[in-house]
Design an enzyme around this catalytic site. Sequence first.
Site, PDB file in Angstrom:
ATOM      1  NE  ARG A  71      -3.838   0.050   0.541  1.00 39.24           N
ATOM      2  CZ  ARG A  71      -4.688  -0.372  -0.412  1.00 39.24           C
ATOM      3  NH1 ARG A  71      -4.782   0.255  -1.563  1.00 39.24           N
ATOM      4  NH2 ARG A  71      -5.443  -1.437  -0.202  1.00 39.24           N
ATOM      5  NE  ARG A  97      -2.743  -4.824  -7.005  1.00 42.32           N
ATOM      6  CZ  ARG A  97      -3.646  -4.151  -6.310  1.00 42.32           C
ATOM      7  NH1 ARG A  97      -3.366  -2.937  -5.878  1.00 42.32           N
ATOM      8  NH2 ARG A  97      -4.820  -4.675  -6.063  1.00 42.32           N
ATOM      9  CG  HIS A 167      -2.855   2.566  -8.096  1.00 42.04           C
ATOM     10  ND1 HIS A 167      -2.944   3.379  -6.987  1.00 42.04           N
ATOM     11  CD2 HIS A 167      -4.063   1.999  -8.248  1.00 42.04           C
ATOM     12  CE1 HIS A 167      -4.174   3.287  -6.489  1.00 42.04           C
ATOM     13  NE2 HIS A 167      -4.879   2.457  -7.242  1.00 42.04           N
ATOM     14  CG  ASP A 211     -12.319   5.306  -7.222  1.00 45.25           C
ATOM     15  OD1 ASP A 211     -11.516   5.462  -8.162  1.00 45.25           O
ATOM     16  OD2 ASP A 211     -12.569   4.197  -6.712  1.00 45.25           O
ATOM     17  CD  GLU A 270      -4.700   5.213  -9.582  1.00 44.43           C
ATOM     18  OE1 GLU A 270      -4.985   4.252 -10.311  1.00 44.43           O
ATOM     19  OE2 GLU A 270      -5.344   5.489  -8.560  1.00 44.43           O
TER      20      GLU A 270
HETATM   21  O1  TA6 Z   1      -7.342   3.506  -8.793  1.00 43.03           O
HETATM   22  C1  TA6 Z   1      -8.362   3.670  -7.873  1.00 43.03           C
HETATM   23  C2  TA6 Z   1      -8.774   2.321  -7.343  1.00 43.03           C
HETATM   24  O2  TA6 Z   1      -9.110   1.474  -8.406  1.00 43.03           O
HETATM   25  C3  TA6 Z   1      -9.915   2.530  -6.347  1.00 43.03           C
HETATM   26  O3  TA6 Z   1     -11.157   2.119  -6.844  1.00 43.03           O
HETATM   27  C4  TA6 Z   1      -9.443   1.848  -5.092  1.00 43.03           C
HETATM   28  O4  TA6 Z   1     -10.044   0.678  -4.819  1.00 43.03           O
HETATM   29  C5  TA6 Z   1      -7.939   1.792  -5.300  1.00 43.03           C
HETATM   30  O5  TA6 Z   1      -7.689   1.701  -6.658  1.00 43.03           O
HETATM   31  C6  TA6 Z   1      -7.132   0.809  -4.488  1.00 43.03           C
HETATM   32  O6  TA6 Z   1      -7.270  -0.489  -4.934  1.00 43.03           O
HETATM   33  P1  TA6 Z   1      -6.548  -1.672  -4.160  1.00 43.03           P
HETATM   34  O7  TA6 Z   1      -6.892  -2.908  -4.938  1.00 43.03           O
HETATM   35  O8  TA6 Z   1      -5.086  -1.362  -4.166  1.00 43.03           O
HETATM   36  O9  TA6 Z   1      -7.102  -1.668  -2.749  1.00 43.03           O
END
Ligand code: TA6
Length: 296
Positions: A71, A97, A167, A211, A270
């Site tokens: 994260r 990832r 991301h 989002d 992103e």
């Molecule tokens: O890029 C935004 C997103 O797709 C959100 O919808 C949110 O869920 C985030 O990514 C994080 O996703 P993750 O799978 O890393 O928890």
Amino acid sequence: MTSAITDFDCTHLSVVKDTSGMDKLIVDNPLAYCEVYLHGAHITEFKAKTATQGLLWLSPKAVFARDKAIRGGIPICWPWFGAHPTDKNQPAHGFARVSLWRLTQAKALDCGGTELCLTLTDNAETRCIWPFRFTLEYTIKVTEQLEVSLVHINTDKQPVSIGGALHSYFKVGEIAQVQIAGLAGATYLDKLADGQACTQSGEIRVAAEVDSVYLDCANDCTLKDRALGRTISICKQGSDSTIVWNPWLRKSQQMADMSDDGYRHMVCIEAGVVNGKALAPGEQCELAQRIEVVSD
Ligand code: TA6
């Protein structure tokens, strides 16, 4: 694999095992400091030597485990973005990832910087999830700027459709004091309102959960952060969309790898490929991003 990492004659590079036993590459050159995990080819830290703060946010509660995405930093979402287009059982944001990448190149540059290349090729594990042959090459150039380039080479005998995102989680002093410029007038899908199409008016200020997927958007952005007193420039190539995400308080509380107030100190901007790109056999495509502090 670990021994192969040290075969490169690159004085800027060292390899350590972190407390969870994962291999981490540390680049420390005259221009910048950068940390990269082989797990996910995941950059978790970048700081130019002239800067007072690192560029990227890493959750203090990030989990470092084989089956989890880290994260923070720059997760590579690939070969799809978000939920799998047809199969809900597949991992969100693809498998890149959470895959173990190989370091295939490390060299010192004449300018004082360093260039790494990490590679992921299809294997039994990836073919269970995505039944195609491929080579992914991720080049990381560490100078005063952080430049990354993800190249997908279709080594399969059939055409494939690929997508994803870099991301990036940017560190901010206080989310209420942030403005994101460069997306005014763009159409975005609001994922918090069933994907409703909206038009961005002016600069983005984040005062609640966000989002948003900005479509047909090759624009570069700037992230102005009054609390840290800096502006970050975010440029990209090969990207059809920009995603802006902040989970805000309630979702931060719900995520085990995020502290309750984590949302105050990060925002994701992103470089996305959300519409999917078709690649014929032998064809390749590139998604690239360059980030730097332009005033500090
Ligand atoms: O890029 C935004 C997103 O797709 C959100 O919808 C949110 O869920 C985030 O990514 C994080 O996703 P993750 O799978 O890393 O928890």
